[in-house]
Design a protein around this motif. Structure first.
Motif, PDB file in Angstrom:
ATOM      1  N   GLY A  41       0.755  -1.248   0.000  1.00 44.46           N
ATOM      2  CA  GLY A  41       0.000   0.000   0.000  1.00 44.46           C
ATOM      3  C   GLY A  41       0.781   1.291   0.000  1.00 44.46           C
ATOM      4  N   GLY A  42       2.114   1.224  -0.083  1.00 44.42           N
ATOM      5  CA  GLY A  42       2.922   2.418  -0.303  1.00 44.42           C
ATOM      6  C   GLY A  42       3.272   3.232   0.923  1.00 44.42           C
ATOM      7  N   GLY A  43       2.761   2.833   2.082  1.00 41.98           N
ATOM      8  CA  GLY A  43       2.998   3.615   3.292  1.00 41.98           C
ATOM      9  C   GLY A  43       4.395   3.419   3.869  1.00 41.98           C
ATOM     10  N   GLY A  44       4.828   4.415   4.623  1.00 45.36           N
ATOM     11  CA  GLY A  44       6.134   4.339   5.273  1.00 45.36           C
ATOM     12  C   GLY A  44       6.036   4.088   6.767  1.00 45.36           C
ATOM     13  N   LEU A  45       4.812   3.985   7.280  1.00 47.47           N
ATOM     14  CA  LEU A  45       4.600   3.823   8.713  1.00 47.47           C
ATOM     15  C   LEU A  45       4.105   2.413   9.037  1.00 47.47           C
ATOM     16  N   GLY A  46       4.176   2.049  10.299  1.00 51.52           N
ATOM     17  CA  GLY A  46       3.584   0.811  10.781  1.00 51.52           C
ATOM     18  C   GLY A  46       4.148  -0.429  10.121  1.00 51.52           C
ATOM     19  N   LEU A  47       3.319  -1.467  10.063  1.00 51.79           N
ATOM     20  CA  LEU A  47       3.761  -2.732   9.464  1.00 51.79           C
ATOM     21  C   LEU A  47       4.004  -2.584   7.973  1.00 51.79           C
ATOM     22  N   MET A  48       3.265  -1.672   7.331  1.00 54.08           N
ATOM     23  CA  MET A  48       3.508  -1.413   5.903  1.00 54.08           C
ATOM     24  C   MET A  48       4.938  -0.936   5.698  1.00 54.08           C
TER      25      MET A  48
END
Length: 198
Positions: A41-48
């Motif tokens: 999903g492209g995120g840089g935070l958390g488990l992503m």
């Protein structure tokens, strides 16, 4: 089956267990080491962020798919070069599913569940059936499987459709498990009319 691209659905938060983050990072590393492209999903935070970091640190191919609204909130992973920016969450979800050979679900919240259920329901109706590995870290998804039992008990789900889900307690051998997936016959009108209501 051949698997060269895997979509990973997981939380944009880290959760409250170090094991969640460790599994996510190790999964990214594993995909990279097996020359399997990570789509997420492209995120840089958390488990992503953790799964992307694992793949990037190991020199793997990573594709992020993220809606404009999250880019505007500065949530995109700064190290992912192949970032596809889309208009809506719905388009993102469809692309994450369509572009992958298989799906891996790590712990997450409502968004992760929405993505999971779209794949699961698609498999039931026989549309684009893809292997789904659901990683049940520390029993995180036990209550989900309790819910499935309630669906079955009340005749809203046929038990055979649970074979669409590869339930794993750890990420070890996840790719081997995905490669051994066998399709399940999709739902028919007769199934529903004969009392198999799902």
């Amino acid at each position: 089956m051949e698997i060269s691209k895997v979509s990973v659905f997981c939380g944009a938060r880290l959760g409250n267990s170090d094991k969640f983050r460790e599994d996510a990072y190790t999964l990214g590393e594993t995909l990279a080491n097996e020359n399997v492209e990570l789509i997420y999903g492209g995120g840089g935070l958390g488990l992503m962020g953790a799964v992307a970091n694992g793949a990037l640190d190991a020199g793997g191919d990573v594709t992020g798919i993220i809606p404009t609204v999250l880019v505007d909130k500065e949530m995109a992973h700064p190290r992912v070069k192949n970032m596809k920016i889309v208009d809506t969450m719905s388009i993102r979800k469809d692309m994450l599913i369509d572009e992958a050979d298989a799906i891996i679900i790590l712990p997450g919240g409502a968004g992760t569940m929405e993505e999971f259920f779209q794949v699961f329901v698609g498999g039931q109706i026989g549309h684009a059936q893809k292997p789904i590995a659901l990683v049940n870290t520390d029993g995180y998804y036990d209550s989900l499987f309790d819910l499935f039992e309630s669906f079955i008990e009340n005749d809203f789900l046929e038990r055979r459709f649970l074979d669409l889900i590869i339930k794993l307690d750890s990420i070890e051998n996840v790719l081997d498990e995905l490669k051994q997936f066998r399709p399940v016959a999709g739902r028919s009108r007769e199934d529903i009319e004969n009392g198999h209501h799902d």
